[in-house]
Design a protein around this motif. Sequence first.
Motif, mmCIF file in Angstrom:
data_model
loop_
_atom_site.group_PDB
_atom_site.id
_atom_site.type_symbol
_atom_site.label_atom_id
_atom_site.label_comp_id
_atom_site.label_asym_id
_atom_site.label_seq_id
_atom_site.Cartn_x
_atom_site.Cartn_y
_atom_site.Cartn_z
ATOM 1 N N GLU A 243 35.498 33.100 39.772
ATOM 2 C CA GLU A 243 34.932 34.447 39.676
ATOM 3 C C GLU A 243 34.529 34.957 41.054
ATOM 4 O O GLU A 243 33.820 34.287 41.798
ATOM 5 N N HIS B 42 35.767 41.598 39.158
ATOM 6 C CA HIS B 42 34.918 42.022 38.047
ATOM 7 C C HIS B 42 35.400 43.309 37.393
ATOM 8 O O HIS B 42 36.044 44.159 38.015
ATOM 9 N N ASN B 43 35.043 43.452 36.131
ATOM 10 C CA ASN B 43 35.123 44.733 35.428
ATOM 11 C C ASN B 43 33.720 45.368 35.463
ATOM 12 O O ASN B 43 32.793 44.781 36.048
ATOM 13 N N SER C 227 31.936 40.753 34.284
ATOM 14 C CA SER C 227 32.735 39.570 33.952
ATOM 15 C C SER C 227 34.128 39.773 34.547
ATOM 16 O O SER C 227 34.434 40.830 35.099
ATOM 17 N N ILE C 228 34.970 38.754 34.451
ATOM 18 C CA ILE C 228 36.292 38.836 35.071
ATOM 19 C C ILE C 228 37.162 39.836 34.316
ATOM 20 O O ILE C 228 37.211 39.847 33.090
ATOM 21 N N HIS C 229 37.839 40.669 35.076
ATOM 22 C CA HIS C 229 38.633 41.762 34.507
ATOM 23 C C HIS C 229 39.786 41.226 33.657
ATOM 24 O O HIS C 229 40.375 40.183 33.948
ATOM 25 N N ALA C 230 40.111 41.975 32.609
ATOM 26 C CA ALA C 230 41.182 41.588 31.683
ATOM 27 C C ALA C 230 42.520 41.422 32.393
ATOM 28 O O ALA C 230 43.294 40.507 32.075
ATOM 29 N N LYS D 139 33.870 36.809 26.789
ATOM 30 C CA LYS D 139 33.762 37.252 28.180
ATOM 31 C C LYS D 139 34.012 36.080 29.120
ATOM 32 O O LYS D 139 33.589 34.961 28.865
#
Length: 240
Positions: free
Chosen positions: A124, A129-130, A134-137, A181
């Motif tokens: 991460e 991030h989004n 959290s980590i972006h899709a 998430k």
Amino acid sequence: SFSNKRTKNNKKNKQKQQHNNTTEMVGLVGLARWMLRPIDKLWMVTMSVIGTSLATPLIVSNAVRIGPKLALTTQEVIGCFQSVPYFGVYGIQAIVHLIAPYTGSINPFLTSLTENRAQAYIVERPWLHNPFNSIHAVALTNLGEFVSGLVVSARMDHLNATSSLKYRGIITKLEIEFFKKSRGKITASCVLDSLPHDVGKHDFEAVSKLYDNSNNHVASVTAYWVLDIKDRKHTKKQTK
């Protein structure tokens, strides 16, 4: 009516809080992202150069031992990098950045590549991030596509070098399911069924499963391939 007013006030307070969090993210956290990223990039480049320098003699030695055609296949080259302690994984990142710059943008660390399995992870970072911290899709999709694409391509590469068949393939569709998430270190792995061996076009699926550090299944990525298999001997006879 009193309870309705209180519910409306709670909603307004939540909206204000979300707005404040978003503003803070765009401001201080956004600034921190751009301050840290060049340092991260410099570190990656330095480690990649060292890793590539240490792995290159091993690749040359392997080419002398087993022949250049087989030594320069994906699995053999990656194997040479993996035999270099610590720095080798950064050398692999350099290759990824050169061949697939968009995939390289998430800095995937390849930990394993065998005949039928690939495994890699990302850590991460603020720029992954989004808006929900959290980590972006799309970063997760990128990681899942990377491991499945690598193991399929490496297998085709090996078969092209060792058999009379010529494999070509392309991904025509990607599907991803999210279950939780994603935060921290996310590991993706893809276990491959044997590729078809019959001449012609074939539909093929490769599924990557993504887990966090607590072994929670956070996402799955399915890559749909079309494989085109030709017989080189038959092709040569036709050309004659």
